[in-house]
Design a protein around this motif. Structure first.
Motif, PDB file in Angstrom:
ATOM      1  N   ASN A  67       0.955  -1.256  -0.069  1.00  0.00           N
ATOM      2  CA  ASN A  67       0.057  -0.161  -0.151  1.00  0.00           C
ATOM      3  C   ASN A  67       0.807   1.287   0.008  1.00  0.00           C
ATOM      4  O   ASN A  67       1.924   1.348   0.779  1.00  0.00           O
ATOM      5  N   ASN A  99      -5.422   5.569  -1.315  1.00  0.00           N
ATOM      6  CA  ASN A  99      -4.423   4.446  -1.104  1.00  0.00           C
ATOM      7  C   ASN A  99      -4.249   3.397  -2.275  1.00  0.00           C
ATOM      8  O   ASN A  99      -5.275   2.775  -2.739  1.00  0.00           O
ATOM      9  N   PHE A 116      -2.960   0.061  -3.893  1.00  0.00           N
ATOM     10  CA  PHE A 116      -2.678  -1.212  -3.506  1.00  0.00           C
ATOM     11  C   PHE A 116      -2.486  -2.102  -4.815  1.00  0.00           C
ATOM     12  O   PHE A 116      -1.997  -3.383  -4.588  1.00  0.00           O
ATOM     13  N   ASP A 157       4.303  -1.794  13.272  1.00  0.00           N
ATOM     14  CA  ASP A 157       4.899  -2.007  11.740  1.00  0.00           C
ATOM     15  C   ASP A 157       6.429  -2.279  11.949  1.00  0.00           C
ATOM     16  O   ASP A 157       7.279  -2.377  11.206  1.00  0.00           O
ATOM     17  N   LYS A 195      -2.126   5.558   5.803  1.00  0.00           N
ATOM     18  CA  LYS A 195      -3.608   5.476   5.512  1.00  0.00           C
ATOM     19  C   LYS A 195      -4.049   4.111   5.756  1.00  0.00           C
ATOM     20  O   LYS A 195      -5.086   3.995   6.498  1.00  0.00           O
ATOM     21  N   HIS A 196      -3.527   3.289   5.032  1.00  0.00           N
ATOM     22  CA  HIS A 196      -4.271   1.785   5.026  1.00  0.00           C
ATOM     23  C   HIS A 196      -3.977   1.348   6.504  1.00  0.00           C
ATOM     24  O   HIS A 196      -4.511   0.169   6.566  1.00  0.00           O
ATOM     25  N   MET A 197      -3.422   1.885   7.409  1.00  0.00           N
ATOM     26  CA  MET A 197      -2.999   1.228   8.914  1.00  0.00           C
ATOM     27  C   MET A 197      -4.167   1.605   9.760  1.00  0.00           C
ATOM     28  O   MET A 197      -4.032   1.049  10.791  1.00  0.00           O
ATOM     29  N   GLY A 198      -5.133   2.162   9.284  1.00  0.00           N
ATOM     30  CA  GLY A 198      -6.245   2.876  10.157  1.00  0.00           C
ATOM     31  C   GLY A 198      -6.873   1.604  11.096  1.00  0.00           C
ATOM     32  O   GLY A 198      -6.832   1.652  12.279  1.00  0.00           O
ATOM     33  N   GLY A 199      -7.064   0.381  10.514  1.00  0.00           N
ATOM     34  CA  GLY A 199      -7.518  -0.884  10.874  1.00  0.00           C
ATOM     35  C   GLY A 199      -6.698  -1.164  12.372  1.00  0.00           C
ATOM     36  O   GLY A 199      -7.419  -1.512  13.296  1.00  0.00           O
ATOM     37  N   VAL A 200      -5.226  -0.826  12.187  1.00  0.00           N
ATOM     38  CA  VAL A 200      -4.547  -1.298  13.196  1.00  0.00           C
ATOM     39  C   VAL A 200      -4.633  -0.392  14.584  1.00  0.00           C
ATOM     40  O   VAL A 200      -4.536  -0.658  15.659  1.00  0.00           O
ATOM     41  N   TYR A 246      -7.363   0.909  15.099  1.00  0.00           N
ATOM     42  CA  TYR A 246      -8.725   0.712  15.770  1.00  0.00           C
ATOM     43  C   TYR A 246      -8.665  -0.460  16.776  1.00  0.00           C
ATOM     44  O   TYR A 246      -9.225  -0.743  17.660  1.00  0.00           O
TER      45      TYR A 246
END
Lengths: 145, 611
Positions: free
Chosen positions: B291, B298, B300, B538, B575-580, B582
């Motif tokens: 990503n 984003n 990918f 990360d 940006k794509h790490m938002g889930g982490v 949360y």
């Protein structure tokens, strides 16, 4: 229980676990939608066969049930998973069905309540199923208005 | 074609001073920088290679057995061995034996820092040889102070090493093909062709970017010959023959010595060579798409944005350097245009021999007048073949990013091999600017003299002497300041052109990747209760372990890969790490970070603690 990089969202300590392992639980979590914004919702991973059902008793209803459903975007953006069906039932009668396809993101649904409008003590059920339950990290939120 | 300056001891001293001081600055500042994700994997690989080197030292016969080789060199075999071998040798010899560094991690990073210093020295040498000392100096310092170059130069990765080795290979190729008109003695001195072959082997064994080098060499060869033959006069027939032979020799050396050295220095391909090389190539040709955020989106999977490399270059390379490079390029393009027009005008005159002066078309008249400037401009340098080599080294690399299939996840590091050549053009632009200002000052002095205001000549004379240093300071001050301010947030750093880090964040440009930012908040992490588990997000496990080995993170703190049961949860924003992020919220029952850090008010890493 959380999935780290690219994995499942955290399953909260307070959750209802069904047969089949920790993924088959119902609990409040937060997923990232298609813009990676947070969405607070009820985790509801469909089982291999049948539905995972969440039941609410003594619900005061309005005229519709409005909600959203989706998967953690990292999972559904591949668009490889089977559709997920969310069946909404009031007092045992199905009032509507929402089908989520991968790629839709955090998608809205609105289900009219028909004869159940304005009931004060209804029993509302949400049944989640999929023809192929693999990686179906479904999560939804709903309210009556 | 012979406008190549001879270097003397002063140049050697300047190059050494530049290289040494750059490496020293890198060593001095490295302690503030955490370890990038990939560095962790290379530490692991270097340790395996280091054990093999030690085994080889004690029992070479056992060490070269298939099992021993594959066990050691099979680790991280998706990248060749040279640079990781240097990391290993540096750790084994300089740290374990000599205890040279305050931190273990620095020993792995040291070879790349030395190569970064060598790169800066080489750019100075090349710029000086091709144009002038001022050009070389500005090119070298400009390159050293590209903020992203400064960041990557600290790391135990291959990105700066490949820039150094690529530039060295291009330089040796340039030396090997140099034509001294009518010299004829081609095979007398084999030093440069052999060095071109050796450095190509080193490049192959550094990183797969080296696959582009033969393209540059081939296109350069064809283009210089075609241009010389087409325009005529630039090279005689004999010169063309000499050029062909010299180029053929250099390329033959690259074709033979390169692969041999590549094979010899990478034990993993000693056996099953063909299939393992295919495996290596396919890994990179079919690389996963990771990503990357660009202008708020984003990415990918293809199609990737074609403007990515160009926008990111403008957004991360100091504008003054880019402007100088543009000026340098335009100045030389103007010369080549004049040469082309002069050639066309000559052809026109030959065809229309009887036409009088007044009847020639305007462009012919102009070309014939401008023709007089050619020798002086040519003499300034660089030569046409040099300009073309620099231009191709930029163009071939950037061309890859015109394909929507080229991954963009590595940010600017993937086209950094073009940066020395941008810096060299900047050096030429700087030299042009000095000359222009001097011409203006001399003309001012002359006009003052004519007006009998001779007393004003003195300040003008002084100004002439100070033009280069003052202008040098003015074009280098901003890049130096930008690089200094970017540390230790190199990947968050953007130029003022896009509003710096805050402007870039607003535009939706990536704030960083690789999880190296953990190193910037070790003071906060070290406040955690005794024995706490820290969710490292990360940051790779070996990268965290190196922070512990360094003594930067307390030994009792455990880095873990899941937020479960942790007391501290890190989050490196992408940006794509938002889930982490949360995951932290739900696990800890809070959305309030306990600590936030970043650059110029832009949050880059933050940490949650379990209430």
């Amino acid at each position: 229980m959380s999935g780290n990089l690219g994995g499942n969202p955290t399953f909260p300590a307070q959750r209802f676990e069904c047969a089949g392992g920790p993924f088959f639980n119902v609990g409040v979590t937060v997923i990232a939608d298609e813009e990676f914004r947070p969405r607070r919702c009820l985790w509801s991973h469909p089982p291999r066969i049948g539905e995972i059902v969440t039941q609410f008793r003594d619900v005061a209803l309005g005229s519709t049930i409005v909600g959203h459903g989706g998967l953690y975007w990292m999972i559904e953006r591949e668009k490889k998973g089977a559709p997920i069906e969310l069946s909404v039932r009031v007092d045992g009668e199905e009032v509507g069905r929402f089908v989520h396809q991968d790629g839709q993101g955090w998608a809205r649904f609105e289900i009219p309540l028909g004869v159940h409008i304005n009931k004060q003590h209804a029993q509302v059920e949400f049944g989640v199923s999929s023809k192929n339950h693999l990686h179906r990290h479904f999560c939804f939120e709903a309210r009556s208005q | 074609m012979s406008a190549r300056r001879k270097l003397n001891w002063v140049d050697g001293a300047i190059a050494s001073a530049l290289g040494t001081s750059y490496a020293a600055v890198l060593v001095k500042t490295v302690g503030q920088l955490g370890y990038a994700r990939d560095e962790g994997f290379y530490f692991h690989a270097a340790n395996a290679y280091g054990r093999w080197f030690e085994a080889f030292w004690t029992s070479p016969k056992t060490a070269v057995a298939r099992g021993a080789v594959d066990n050691a060199w099979g680790v991280n075999h998706e990248h060749p061995a040279l640079i990781k071998s240097l990391f290993a040798l540096s750790n084994v010899l300089l740290q374990k034996k000599l205890h040279l560094f305050a931190m273990e991690g620095t020993s792995y990073r040291f070879p790349a820092m030395v190569l970064a210093g060598a790169l800066i020295a080489l750019v100075y040498i090349w710029g000086t040889e091709a144009r002038s000392r001022a050009a070389g100096l500005v090119a070298a310092v400009s390159l050293a102070t590209f903020p992203r170059v400064f960041f990557h130069a600290h790391l135990a990765c291959f990105d700066i090493p490949i820039v150094a080795v690529w530039t060295l290979c291009a330089y040796t190729f340039w030396k090997a093909i140099a034509v001294q008109p009518a010299s004829g003695r081609i095979y007398k001195n084999l030093k440069w062709p052999v060095l071109a072959g050796i450095t190509f082997g080193l490049a192959l064994n550094t990183k797969h970017n080296s696959w582009f080098l033969p393209i540059v060499a081939c296109v350069h060869t064809l283009a210089t010959i075609v241009i010389a033959r087409m325009w005529g006069g630039a090279l005689s027939n004999q010169d063309v023959r000499v050029r062909l032979k010299k180029t053929a020799l250099a390329m033959a050396a690259m074709a033979v010595l390169g692969p041999v050295l590549f094979w010899a220095m990478w034990p993993w391909i000693w056996r099953d060579t063909g299939s393992r090389l295919v495996q290596y190539a396919l890994f990179h040709l079919n690389h996963d798409y990771y990503n990357m955020e660009f202008l708020g989106v984003n990415y990918f999977t293809p199609p990737m944005p074609r403007s990515y490399a160009f926008v990111m270059t403008v957004a991360t390379v100091p504008a003054v350097t880019l402007l100088l490079a543009l000026a340098g390029f335009v100045g030389r393009a103007r010369l080549r245009l004049i040469m082309g027009m002069s050639w066309a005008a000559r052809r026109w005159v030959e065809k229309n021999g009887g036409v009088g002066d007044g009847k020639k078309p305007g462009w012919v008249e102009k070309a014939l007048v401008w023709k007089a400037q050619i020798p002086a401009l040519e003499k300034l340098g660089p030569t046409g073949e040099t300009e073309l080599l620099w231009l191709l080294s930029i163009g071939v690399v950037y061309t890859a990013w015109l394909s929507p299939k080229t991954p963009i996840f590595g940010g600017t590091k993937h086209w950094m091999t073009a940066y020395p050549f941008i810096a060299l053009f900047a050096g030429v632009g700087f030299d042009d600017l000095i000359r222009l200002i001097k011409v203006l000052l001399v003309s001012k002095r002359n006009s003052l003299f004519q007006k009998k205001q001779g007393w004003l000549k003195l300040p003008v004379r002084a100004a002439l002497r100070w033009v280069a240093p003052l202008l040098g300071i003015s074009v280098l001050a901003s890049p130096i300041a930008q690089s200094a301010a970017s540390h230790p947030w190199g990947l968050t750093s953007y130029t003022p052109l896009v509003g710096g880090a805050p402007g870039a964040a607003t535009l939706g440009l990536n704030r960083g990747f690789w999880g190296y930012q953990t190193g910037a908040i070790v003071d906060f992490i070290n406040q955690a209760p005794q024995g706490s588990a820290v969710f490292v997000h990360d940051t790779a496990g070996p990268s965290w372990d190196m922070l512990v080995s360094d003594g930067r993170v307390r030994k009792d703190l455990r880095g873990v890969g899941s937020v479960d049961y942790s007391r501290v949860g890190l989050y490196h924003h992408e940006k794509h790490m938002g889930g982490v992020e949360y995951q932290n919220w739900v696990a800890y029952g809070t959305r309030c970070p306990a600590h936030i850090a970043g650059l110029d008010g832009v949050p880059v890493i933050w940490a949650y603690t379990r209430p």
